[in-house]
Write a protein that holds these residues in place. Structure first.
Motif, PDB file in Angstrom:
ATOM      1  N   HIS A 216       0.800  -1.227   0.000  1.00 29.00           N
ATOM      2  CA  HIS A 216       0.000   0.000   0.000  1.00 29.00           C
ATOM      3  C   HIS A 216       0.825   1.265   0.000  1.00 29.00           C
ATOM      4  N   SER A 217       2.071   1.210   0.495  1.00 33.95           N
ATOM      5  CA  SER A 217       2.866   2.430   0.632  1.00 33.95           C
ATOM      6  C   SER A 217       3.815   2.681  -0.528  1.00 33.95           C
ATOM      7  N   SER A 218       3.762   1.836  -1.558  1.00 32.24           N
ATOM      8  CA  SER A 218       4.626   2.034  -2.720  1.00 32.24           C
ATOM      9  C   SER A 218       3.858   2.791  -3.799  1.00 32.24           C
ATOM     10  N   TYR A 219       4.495   3.792  -4.382  1.00 29.85           N
ATOM     11  CA  TYR A 219       3.823   4.666  -5.329  1.00 29.85           C
ATOM     12  C   TYR A 219       4.167   4.314  -6.768  1.00 29.85           C
ATOM     13  N   MET A 220       4.018   3.057  -7.102  1.00 30.06           N
ATOM     14  CA  MET A 220       4.274   2.563  -8.452  1.00 30.06           C
ATOM     15  C   MET A 220       3.587   1.208  -8.583  1.00 30.06           C
ATOM     16  N   PRO A 221       3.479   0.635  -9.789  1.00 33.81           N
ATOM     17  CA  PRO A 221       2.895  -0.700  -9.916  1.00 33.81           C
ATOM     18  C   PRO A 221       3.593  -1.685  -8.989  1.00 33.81           C
ATOM     19  N   SER A 222       2.804  -2.434  -8.206  1.00 32.46           N
ATOM     20  CA  SER A 222       3.363  -3.304  -7.173  1.00 32.46           C
ATOM     21  C   SER A 222       2.599  -4.617  -7.115  1.00 32.46           C
ATOM     22  N   VAL A 223       3.338  -5.709  -6.928  1.00 32.91           N
ATOM     23  CA  VAL A 223       2.700  -7.025  -6.835  1.00 32.91           C
ATOM     24  C   VAL A 223       3.339  -7.836  -5.712  1.00 32.91           C
ATOM     25  N   LEU A 224       2.577  -8.790  -5.183  1.00 35.64           N
ATOM     26  CA  LEU A 224       3.080  -9.738  -4.194  1.00 35.64           C
ATOM     27  C   LEU A 224       2.853 -11.135  -4.736  1.00 35.64           C
ATOM     28  N   ILE A 225       3.921 -11.930  -4.797  1.00 36.39           N
ATOM     29  CA  ILE A 225       3.852 -13.273  -5.369  1.00 36.39           C
ATOM     30  C   ILE A 225       3.915 -14.310  -4.263  1.00 36.39           C
ATOM     31  N   GLU A 226       2.947 -15.219  -4.243  1.00 34.44           N
ATOM     32  CA  GLU A 226       2.967 -16.365  -3.332  1.00 34.44           C
ATOM     33  C   GLU A 226       3.408 -17.564  -4.175  1.00 34.44           C
ATOM     34  N   LEU A 227       4.633 -18.023  -3.947  1.00 35.89           N
ATOM     35  CA  LEU A 227       5.235 -19.056  -4.794  1.00 35.89           C
ATOM     36  C   LEU A 227       4.526 -20.396  -4.718  1.00 35.89           C
ATOM     37  N   GLY A 228       3.837 -20.652  -3.628  1.00 34.25           N
ATOM     38  CA  GLY A 228       3.168 -21.928  -3.424  1.00 34.25           C
ATOM     39  C   GLY A 228       3.028 -22.190  -1.936  1.00 34.25           C
ATOM     40  N   PHE A 229       2.412 -23.292  -1.581  1.00 30.99           N
ATOM     41  CA  PHE A 229       2.116 -23.609  -0.185  1.00 30.99           C
ATOM     42  C   PHE A 229       3.173 -24.550   0.395  1.00 30.99           C
ATOM     43  N   LEU A 230       3.923 -24.036   1.356  1.00 30.62           N
ATOM     44  CA  LEU A 230       4.918 -24.885   2.019  1.00 30.62           C
ATOM     45  C   LEU A 230       4.245 -25.986   2.826  1.00 30.62           C
ATOM     46  N   THR A 231       2.990 -25.770   3.200  1.00 35.12           N
ATOM     47  CA  THR A 231       2.260 -26.743   4.011  1.00 35.12           C
ATOM     48  C   THR A 231       1.756 -27.923   3.186  1.00 35.12           C
ATOM     49  N   ASN A 232       1.782 -27.791   1.855  1.00 39.34           N
ATOM     50  CA  ASN A 232       1.386 -28.912   1.008  1.00 39.34           C
ATOM     51  C   ASN A 232       2.568 -29.858   0.865  1.00 39.34           C
ATOM     52  N   ASN A 233       2.339 -31.130   1.101  1.00 38.39           N
ATOM     53  CA  ASN A 233       3.443 -32.097   1.137  1.00 38.39           C
ATOM     54  C   ASN A 233       4.242 -32.158  -0.170  1.00 38.39           C
ATOM     55  N   THR A 234       3.529 -32.057  -1.291  1.00 40.48           N
ATOM     56  CA  THR A 234       4.203 -32.133  -2.588  1.00 40.48           C
ATOM     57  C   THR A 234       4.744 -30.779  -3.018  1.00 40.48           C
ATOM     58  N   GLU A 235       3.889 -29.770  -2.961  1.00 39.13           N
ATOM     59  CA  GLU A 235       4.301 -28.444  -3.427  1.00 39.13           C
ATOM     60  C   GLU A 235       5.379 -27.846  -2.530  1.00 39.13           C
ATOM     61  N   GLY A 236       5.260 -28.062  -1.231  1.00 35.42           N
ATOM     62  CA  GLY A 236       6.267 -27.549  -0.316  1.00 35.42           C
ATOM     63  C   GLY A 236       7.646 -28.076  -0.657  1.00 35.42           C
ATOM     64  N   LYS A 237       7.712 -29.341  -0.984  1.00 33.72           N
ATOM     65  CA  LYS A 237       8.993 -29.960  -1.344  1.00 33.72           C
ATOM     66  C   LYS A 237       9.557 -29.331  -2.610  1.00 33.72           C
ATOM     67  N   TYR A 238       8.676 -29.070  -3.587  1.00 33.08           N
ATOM     68  CA  TYR A 238       9.122 -28.456  -4.849  1.00 33.08           C
ATOM     69  C   TYR A 238       9.621 -27.030  -4.618  1.00 33.08           C
ATOM     70  N   VAL A 239       8.827 -26.231  -3.899  1.00 35.13           N
ATOM     71  CA  VAL A 239       9.184 -24.827  -3.668  1.00 35.13           C
ATOM     72  C   VAL A 239      10.508 -24.731  -2.915  1.00 35.13           C
ATOM     73  N   ASN A 240      10.748 -25.660  -2.019  1.00 31.15           N
ATOM     74  CA  ASN A 240      11.977 -25.628  -1.227  1.00 31.15           C
ATOM     75  C   ASN A 240      13.182 -26.175  -1.986  1.00 31.15           C
ATOM     76  N   SER A 241      12.947 -26.883  -3.067  1.00 33.57           N
ATOM     77  CA  SER A 241      14.055 -27.534  -3.779  1.00 33.57           C
ATOM     78  C   SER A 241      14.879 -26.526  -4.574  1.00 33.57           C
ATOM     79  N   LYS A 242      16.100 -26.887  -4.847  1.00 31.74           N
ATOM     80  CA  LYS A 242      16.987 -26.045  -5.653  1.00 31.74           C
ATOM     81  C   LYS A 242      16.408 -25.855  -7.047  1.00 31.74           C
ATOM     82  N   LYS A 243      15.863 -26.931  -7.612  1.00 29.17           N
ATOM     83  CA  LYS A 243      15.266 -26.886  -8.947  1.00 29.17           C
ATOM     84  C   LYS A 243      14.050 -25.958  -8.960  1.00 29.17           C
ATOM     85  N   GLY A 244      13.176 -26.115  -7.978  1.00 30.99           N
ATOM     86  CA  GLY A 244      11.969 -25.303  -7.931  1.00 30.99           C
ATOM     87  C   GLY A 244      12.277 -23.823  -7.779  1.00 30.99           C
TER      88      GLY A 244
END
Length: 380
Positions: A216-244
């Motif tokens: 809210h305090s940035s005065y230009m186009p701004s976005v927030l990215i949620e890479l995935g759910f660490l709490t998901n057993n499969t997705e969490g492993k991918y997001v945490n991996s070097k490849k992911g």
């Protein structure tokens, strides 16, 4: 709508300036200008230091997002015309209210904050957020989780002036400042989201609006990215991996580069002329009138927490700039006319002066209107 508006602008300028000869800008001149005025990207790795972020499946959000953020920056730094600034490059705690202002201080072109999601179920997928509030308010929970980091700060009650991350009223109040950049933020978010979803085959949780303090305090186009759910057993492993991490960093960087390229198309690929103030004045005299009764069109060239004198030297030589205070924010406008063709020409001049992301707004009796709706009405 943006493409249609851009084509209208190009056509208007071409017709209006057809009565006299003006100088063309060569491709090399355009590239030189881009190099002289780098596209500034501020990258914000969420959490850090004493704030680990979410710990789904034992993974540390703060470490994952820092790694991805640094990789995104490294890619962009190899590209001509980019300048990258980080809110943090190490495992340190940065207050939430200090992150957006980093981008303001350097007059950044975009602000990108990177996070990981969590949930009590096995929810999964990638989501990209812009500042705002959907009609159902269903994205409040995601915003609450990210905003609650303020409780880790000393004197947070004074710093955030009574803001309560768990109060819908407080969250809704955050949406006002970023509304001017919503279209551009959505375009940036869409490019990033589509890259990750389509190229990495991740579940699409879409581009959404939610009231994040960090945006809210940035005065230009701004976005927030949620890479995935660490709490998901499969997705969490991918997001945490070097490849992911590597793959997601590449797609985010590609999305940002695509956004910059789209902006350049508006000024380079359409071969707009280099326009002087005198030429604009002449163009206004011969341009076909397109007047909307009782409507005042203006070009918003900047928004800042700083109160600047409206002297031409403070605005790259533009004369007649007005300052309007909206809460703690000062907005700066160039031009004031009921003729839409005229305001398009003034917008073109503002872009030539260096305000590449300036945009037209419409007012009636001092109240801001939806520009697209105004343009759909009959000419008066």
């Amino acid at each position: 709508m943006k493409t249609k508006l851009l084509l209208t602008l190009v056509l208007a300028v071409s017709i209006a300036l057809s009565a006299f000869t003006i100088k063309d800008v060569s491709r090399s001149d355009s590239i030189s200008a881009v190099q002289q005025n780098p596209f500034i990207v501020v990258l914000d790795a969420g959490h850090g230091g004493t704030d680990p972020g979410n710990l789904g499946n034992g993974y540390y959000e703060k470490d994952i997002v820092l790694d991805v953020t640094l990789q995104v920056g490294k890619i962009l730094e190899t590209q001509p015309g980019f300048k990258v600034i980080y809110t943090r490059k190490t495992d340190v705690f940065i207050k939430l209210n200090e992150r957006g202002p980093v981008a303001n201080e350097v007059d950044a072109d975009i602000f990108v904050s990177i996070h990981c999601d969590s949930h009590h179920t096995q929810a999964y997928g990638v989501g990209t957020f812009v500042m705002g509030l959907d009609k159902s308010g269903k994205n409040l929970e995601t915003a609450k989780k990210e905003n609650e980091v303020i409780f880790l700060e000393d004197n947070y009650e004074e710093t955030y002036a009574g803001f309560d991350p768990n109060s819908p009223e407080s969250l809704i109040g955050l949406t006002i400042m970023q509304e001017e950049y919503l279209d551009q933020s959505i375009m940036l978010a869409g490019l990033v989201q589509n890259n990750i979803v389509n190229n990495l085959k991740r579940k699409n949780r879409n581009v959404k609006q939610a009231p994040f303090w960090v945006l809210h305090s940035s005065y230009m186009p701004s976005v927030l990215i949620e890479l995935g759910f660490l709490t998901n057993n499969t997705e969490g492993k991918y997001v945490n991996s070097k490849k992911g991490r590597k793959e997601m960093a590449e797609q985010i960087a590609n999305g940002i580069m695509s956004y910059k390229k789209n902006l350049e198309l508006a000024t380079n690929d359409f071969k707009n002329p280099a326009i002087t103030e005198q030429e604009i004045d002449e163009a206004i005299k011969v341009s076909e009138k397109k007047v909307y009764r009782d409507i005042n069109f203006r070009v918003q060239i900047a928004a800042s927490g700083n109160k600047l004198e409206t002297k031409p030297e403070n605005f790259k030589g533009l004369k007649g700039v007005d300052r309007v205070q909206v809460g703690a924010l000062y907005k700066y406008y160039y031009g004031n006319t009921s003729d839409y063709n005229v305001i398009q020409l003034l917008q073109t001049l503002a872009k030539e002066k260096g305000y590449s992301t300036c945009f037209v707004v419409a007012y009636k009796d001092g109240k801001k209107l939806n520009l697209s709706k105004v343009l759909k009405t009959e000419d008066k």
